[in-house]
Enzyme design. Structure first.
Site, short mmCIF file in Angstrom:
data_model
loop_
_atom_site.label_atom_id
_atom_site.label_comp_id
_atom_site.label_asym_id
_atom_site.label_seq_id
_atom_site.Cartn_x
_atom_site.Cartn_y
_atom_site.Cartn_z
N HIS A 125 28.63 8.40 89.65
CA HIS A 125 28.56 7.83 88.18
C HIS A 125 27.06 7.90 87.75
CE1 HIS A 125 32.54 7.38 88.25
NE2 HIS A 125 32.82 6.10 88.96
N HIS A 200 35.20 4.50 81.60
CA HIS A 200 35.50 3.99 82.96
C HIS A 200 36.29 2.55 82.89
CE1 HIS A 200 35.41 2.89 87.28
NE2 HIS A 200 35.14 4.14 87.47
N GLU A 340 40.34 8.59 84.14
CA GLU A 340 38.83 9.16 83.25
C GLU A 340 39.06 10.58 83.16
OE1 GLU A 340 36.16 7.79 86.85
OE2 GLU A 340 37.90 6.56 87.21
#
Ligand code: BGC
Length: 376
Positions: A125, A200, A340
């Site tokens: 991420h 997210h 996602e």
């Protein structure tokens, strides 16, 4: 004399066209360095309400209708402190590269770029300080008869977290009168780079504090294959058919039905579901449906559409009861899931997955729509 004033005011109110969608800016605390964190609340006439923070462009609250009324369906914190202490990517806008890059490195045009290994031995991420941990700029807040929106912007300098190119990013959240929340992530660069931006949010359609497990909710993912992973959750490069596996969600399936199938190595690696489903081989023009989730108890449903080819379904396996979120609720495994929209994990190291490349002159765009409805 006295009664005439209200009469005149009432006339004025009648002649002003009603603004159905509203967007309101408000304070949401401050960062340790003293910078103020603003939030924008979008609402519509059906009672839907979404609060997005300038910090991390985070969806902090999302109230959606069901047979039981309007409830908050996303995990998060009541105050900014929670997001600083145990962020967990709750509601966050993640980048520059959502999901994992294997070995925390990739090669582009002959140069190898080393990233932070914040998910040993990989990068997850965006690294140590991804876009979820930045204060974004509120560039525009607007409301109109059929929608309300807010745009956040962020400049990520060349070399940020190891990535090349200065990236100019925007995230526009739009709430419509037809109960759709759209997110448009866009970016341009001044040098070749890689990119994968997504949101997210952790969803529980019975309500974030309901105590109803997502294992009892129903999911559909119209994908014939998924990308299996190794023990550190990096895709092996294979496209594996879902047919005959616990990964087949092509028809509506209760999430808990097969999550404990112990002979499935993939479920053991992920401690449940933590995988990318392949809906198309590459991004599409327009939008495609990536997933539909529903809660039988409340009738609340959410369809996710995007131009992206994949969707990471993460069943919240690392929520372990150590975090107390909104309304004093302890979050545990089964309390929420993430869906996602993205390109496939580790694409920068997997030519067979397509391309994560963004060149100067191009505009990256991930358009996501969360479409809420109530079933009978
Ligand atoms: C990943 C999980 C990770 C989680 C962190 C998800 O997108 O798939 O592996 O633990 O993010 O919140």
């Amino acid at each position: 004399m006295n009664y005439r004033i209200p009469y005149v005011m009432a006339l004025a109110a009648c002649s002003t066209p009603a603004l159905a969608g509203t967007a309101q800016q408000e304070a949401f605390g401050s960062l340790p360095d003293g910078r103020q964190v603003e939030a924008v609340v979008l609402s519509n006439e059906n009672g839907m309400r979404v609060r997005i923070l300038a910090y991390g462009a985070i969806v902090q609250e999302l109230e959606a209708p069901g047979r039981d009324g309007v409830v908050d369906v996303v995990l998060g914190y009541d105050g900014i402190e929670g997001y600083l202490e145990a962020p967990n990517y709750f509601g966050a806008s993640v980048g520059r590269y959502a999901n994992r890059i294997g070995g925390a490195r990739f090669t582009l045009d002959g140069t190898t770029y080393q990233l932070a290994t914040n998910d040993d031995p990989n990068s997850l991420h965006g690294g140590e300080k991804g876009f979820d941990k930045h204060l974004w700029h509120i560039a525009d807040v607007s409301s109109g008869p059929d929608k309300a929106s807010v745009t956040f912007t962020l400049v990520s300098p060349d070399g940020d977290e190891g990535y090349p190119g200065t990236l100019e990013v925007s995230a526009t959240y739009t709430l419509t009168e037809s109960n759709e929340l759209a997110i448009d992530y866009q970016a341009i660069t001044d040098a070749p780079t890689v990119i994968n931006l997504t949101n997210h949010s952790y969803f529980n359609l019975a309500g974030a504090s309901s105590g109803v497990s997502i294992l009892d909710q129903v999911l559909t993912i119209p994908a014939d294959s998924f990308t299996p992973v190794d023990e550190v959750l990096i895709p092996t490069g294979e496209f594996r058919p879902v047919e005959g596996t616990a990964f087949d969600f092509r028809s509506p399936t209760r999430i808990g039905d097969r999550i404990r199938e112990g002979d499935d190595e993939q479920l053991r690696f992920g401690r449940g579901y933590d995988h990318n489903w392949v809906v198309s081989s590459a991004p599409v023009e327009g939008l495609q449906s990536l997933a539909t989730m529903s809660d039988p108890g409340s009738g609340r449903t959410m369809e996710i559409l995007s131009n992206q080819p994949g969707i990471q379904f993460y069943s919240g396996n690392f929520l372990d009861g150590t975090v107390t979120g909104k309304d004093g609720t302890i979050y545990r495994m089964g309390d929420a899931l993430c869906l996602e929209p993205q390109i496939f994990p580790d694409t920068p190291n997997k030519p067979e997955f397509g391309s994560a490349r963004l060149d100067p002159g191009e505009t990256y765009h991930n358009r996501i729509i969360y479409r809420f409805a109530v079933s009978d």
